[in-house]
Scaffold this active site. Structure first.
Site, PDB file in Angstrom:
ATOM      1  N   HIS A 142       0.822  -1.211   0.000  1.00  0.00           N
ATOM      2  CA  HIS A 142       0.000   0.000   0.000  1.00  0.00           C
ATOM      3  C   HIS A 142       0.857   1.263   0.000  1.00  0.00           C
ATOM      4  CE1 HIS A 142      -3.222  -2.877   0.812  1.00  0.00           C
ATOM      5  NE2 HIS A 142      -3.852  -2.062  -0.014  1.00  0.00           N
ATOM      6  N   GLU A 151     -10.986 -11.241  -4.512  1.00  0.00           N
ATOM      7  CA  GLU A 151      -9.534 -11.141  -4.296  1.00  0.00           C
ATOM      8  C   GLU A 151      -8.991 -12.335  -3.518  1.00  0.00           C
ATOM      9  OE1 GLU A 151      -8.621  -7.514  -2.182  1.00  0.00           O
ATOM     10  OE2 GLU A 151     -10.440  -7.623  -0.982  1.00  0.00           O
ATOM     11  N   ASP A 194      -4.361  -8.760  -4.208  1.00  0.00           N
ATOM     12  CA  ASP A 194      -4.491  -9.853  -3.243  1.00  0.00           C
ATOM     13  C   ASP A 194      -4.702 -11.192  -3.933  1.00  0.00           C
ATOM     14  OD1 ASP A 194      -4.105  -8.789  -0.640  1.00  0.00           O
ATOM     15  OD2 ASP A 194      -5.924  -7.617  -0.934  1.00  0.00           O
ATOM     16  N   CYS A 220      -9.737  -3.816 -10.183  1.00  0.00           N
ATOM     17  CA  CYS A 220      -9.268  -2.595  -9.525  1.00  0.00           C
ATOM     18  C   CYS A 220      -7.893  -2.771  -8.893  1.00  0.00           C
ATOM     19  CB  CYS A 220     -10.283  -2.099  -8.502  1.00  0.00           C
ATOM     20  SG  CYS A 220     -10.523  -3.246  -7.154  1.00  0.00           S
TER      21      CYS A 220
HETATM   22  C1  PEP Z   1      -6.488  -5.620  -4.462  1.00  0.00           C
HETATM   23  O1  PEP Z   1      -6.270  -6.453  -3.588  1.00  0.00           O
HETATM   24  O2  PEP Z   1      -6.220  -5.800  -5.667  1.00  0.00           O
HETATM   25  C2  PEP Z   1      -7.070  -4.319  -4.119  1.00  0.00           C
HETATM   26  C3  PEP Z   1      -7.437  -3.466  -5.042  1.00  0.00           C
HETATM   27  O3  PEP Z   1      -7.178  -4.008  -2.801  1.00  0.00           O
HETATM   28  P1  PEP Z   1      -5.946  -3.551  -1.868  1.00  0.00           P
HETATM   29  O4  PEP Z   1      -4.769  -3.304  -2.767  1.00  0.00           O
HETATM   30  O5  PEP Z   1      -6.387  -2.335  -1.152  1.00  0.00           O
HETATM   31  O6  PEP Z   1      -5.762  -4.722  -0.988  1.00  0.00           O
HETATM   32 MG    MG Z   2      -7.134  -6.215  -1.646  1.00  0.00          MG
END
Ligand code: PEP
Ligand code: MG
Length: 589
Positions: free
Chosen positions: A201, A443, A467, A514
């Protein structure tokens, strides 16, 4: 801070993982772990003994701290793992190090935290130059211990990295998503870390904040000094110490070329992302904080495909109230209108920890009490958020999305809490959106495998590849040591995406992506070929993805996908994706 005349010194290059594009050029600030600012004070000869006793007290406290950690690890996972702290304890007892500090105190007459920091830094530097793996490993122990001793000397909680007043390139061992969230775009020209990966993140935040960043440069902290002149290349993952005039000229040209490309992309802002043969792909943006909205609007995205709301909860001691969340969600919805926003409920845990919530740091935190699991156990946190979303949805085009759904039961439980919230709001005669659209992130592999069942209960899917990849290949997305195994085009990942898309379409719901894969133009042909309806990417890459979509033919993408799904060889898949992308939008590379 104007860059020094670095060209008088030899140029040196360090390679890492490029995580956020752009070029930064300036002076380095080496963030000495949490203690970013070591105070410097002159001391009188009379004060030396006081400093010595402060030092002794700090060493004792650090020793107790280490023994305590060791005991906790031994109880939790066994004595073998706890023994890694033996080396730390040896550092505390290292007579040479201690004597050097005492001598320097007497000789230089500075406060002990500054003296100790300098001695430890010198120690680490000489050890890291020795060609012995064991001794080099000790550098990490010394750094960790030094950090603890200094924290004890300062007698206060660690500072964040965000208090610097001059523009700089931040170099640190690691940065947490909350450190990154607090960074000033004006002051942090770029950053590089020793740890980290593309889908952490921290990296995602860097991209949304448009801060060039490179991670995974092992040992870089001990190689650089605050004030060093560097150039950071976030496109290729390179940090150049003392860049030569030729290098600066070369990078100047790259920058002008990139600027020209960006200007051309801006012309596409008000166009739709449709392939040459007419397949429409909805292109939206991901945000972490409402202050990214202007970038989203400027990017030409069709709304927000993922609002990671947990960032509203970070860097504060209590969670935001229902009212505060309502105001934020309403503001976002009103600002992106007539487009919509998909608000994802709190995805806490994993690499995001929040003060003031009952969230324990646990081993394997990505497999633990994260996201929807935490929310279902904590209705006092979940319900205010759901109520805020339901109420804000009255004022704009808002959809709700649950993260980390692993199966139907969990989804139904979450929906039951949502119904409870609606009931409460009805009883309180508060306005809200009765028919709020609910979707889920896919995910977790189990969700992809049950996608057909899940699709019966929701209006859309959004595939979280970040994920999905880590869980299906069992590769921790944060671990730079195994970053080479984190493979977006692993045949298993592609099959899970394909199953999800087919299940969604069979149940007549739409499906987007996403995760970071959606913003990587290398994979645009593949994702279009797999049949996704929407791509949601960081605002800074939205124009690139739009250009990619507009340059492709859905038919070519379909053929590519059929070919790679049959081959099952991910290196070949990557090579083919590269071939097709480069053939269609060479300028973007
Ligand atoms: C993902 O896991 O692809 C996602 C968009 O969520 P995050 O990156 O916030 O875990
Ligand atoms: Mg995620």
């Amino acid at each position: 801070m104007s860059p020094e005349a670095g060209h008088l010194k030899p140029e040196k290059r360090f390679s890492g993982i490029p995580v956020s594009p752009g070029i930064a050029h300036g002076n380095v600030f080496v963030h000495w772990f949490e203690e970013d600012e070591i105070p410097i004070r002159n001391i009188t000869p009379e004060q030396v003994s006081e400093e010595v006793s402060r030092f002794e007290t700090a060493l004792i406290a650090t020793r107790a701290e280490l023994l305590d950690i060791q005991e906790r690890i031994a109880n939790a996972i066994g004595a073998k793992d706890a023994s890694i702290f033996d080396a730390h304890l040896l550092v505390i007892e290292d007579r040479t190090l201690i004597d050097e500090v005492l001598k320097a105190l007497d000789r230089d007459r500075y406060n002990v935290e500054y003296v100790f920091h300098r001695v430890a830094e010198r120690y680490c530097k000489s050890l890291s130059e020795i060609k012995d793996a064991y001794l080099r490993e000790r550098v990490v122990d010394i750094e960790d211990v030094a950090r603890r001793v200094i924290r004890n000397l300062l007698g206060k909680a660690p500072k964040t990295v965000n208090n610097l007043e001059r523009a700089h390139i931040l170099v640190s061992h690691d940065l947490s998503p909350s450190d990154t969230a607090l960074m000033s775009r004006e002051l942090v020209l770029g950053f590089c870390t020793e740890a980290g990966s593309r889908t952490s993140h921290t990296a995602i935040m860097a991209r949304s904040m448009d801060i060039p960043a490179v991670v995974g440069i092992h040992g870089v902290c001990s190689e650089l000094n605050t004030g060093d002149h560097v150039l950071l290349d976030g496109y290729n993952g390179v940090l150049i110490l003392n860049p030569s005039p030729e290098t600066l000229r070369e990078y100047g040209e790259i920058e002008s070329k990139k600027e020209e490309i960006e200007e051309n992309l801006e012309l596409l802002r008000d166009t739709l992302s449709t392939t040459r043969d007419g397949k429409r792909i909805i292109l939206s943006a991901n945000i972490e904080l409402p202050d990214e909205l202007n970038d989203v609007i400027a990017s030409g995205a069709e709304g927000i495909g993922l609002f990671r709301t947990e960032f509203l909860f970070l860097n504060r001691s209590t969670p935001p109230s229902e009212e505060e969340q309502y105001e934020n969600y309403r503001l976002v919805a009103e600002k992106v209108a007539p487009h919509g926003v998909i608000i994802r409920t709190l995805d806490i845990g994993g690499d995001k920890f929040i003060n003031g919530l009952d969230l324990v740091e646990e081993q394997n935190s990505f497999l633990g009490c994260r996201a929807i699991r935490f929310c279902l156990r904590h209705p006092e946190v979940f319900k205010p958020q759901l109520r805020a979303i339901l109420r804000a949805a009255k004022h704009g085009n808002i959809r709700l999305m649950y993260p980390m759904i692993s199966g139907v039961e969990e989804l139904l439980q979450a929906n039951a809490v949502l119904e409870e919230c609606k009931k409460e709001l009805r009883a309180e005669e508060k306005e809200f959106r009765e028919d709020l659209e609910v979707g889920i992130m896919i995910e977790i592999p189990s969700a992809a495998l049950c996608a057909r069942l899940l699709a019966k209960h929701v209006r859309f899917f959004s595939i979280g590849t970040n994920d999905l990849i880590q869980y299906s290949i069992a590769v921790n997305r944060l671990n730079d040591e195994i970053a080479h195994l984190y493979d977006p085009v692993h045949p298993a990942v592609l099959q899970l995406i394909q199953m999800t898309v087919e299940a969604a379409h069979a149940e007549k719901i739409w499906v987007g992506v996403c995760g970071e894969m959606a913003g990587d133009i290398l994979y645009t042909p593949l994702l279009i070929g797999l049949g996704v309806d929407e791509l949601s990417a960081g605002a800074s890459v939205v124009p690139h993805v739009k250009k990619a979509v507009q340059s492709l033919d859905a038919k070519v993408c379909k053929e590519l996908t059929e070919e790679v799904m049959l081959s099952g060889d991910s290196s070949k898949t990557t090579a083919r994706c590269e071939e097709v992308s480069r053939a269609h939008y060479p300028d973007l590379f």
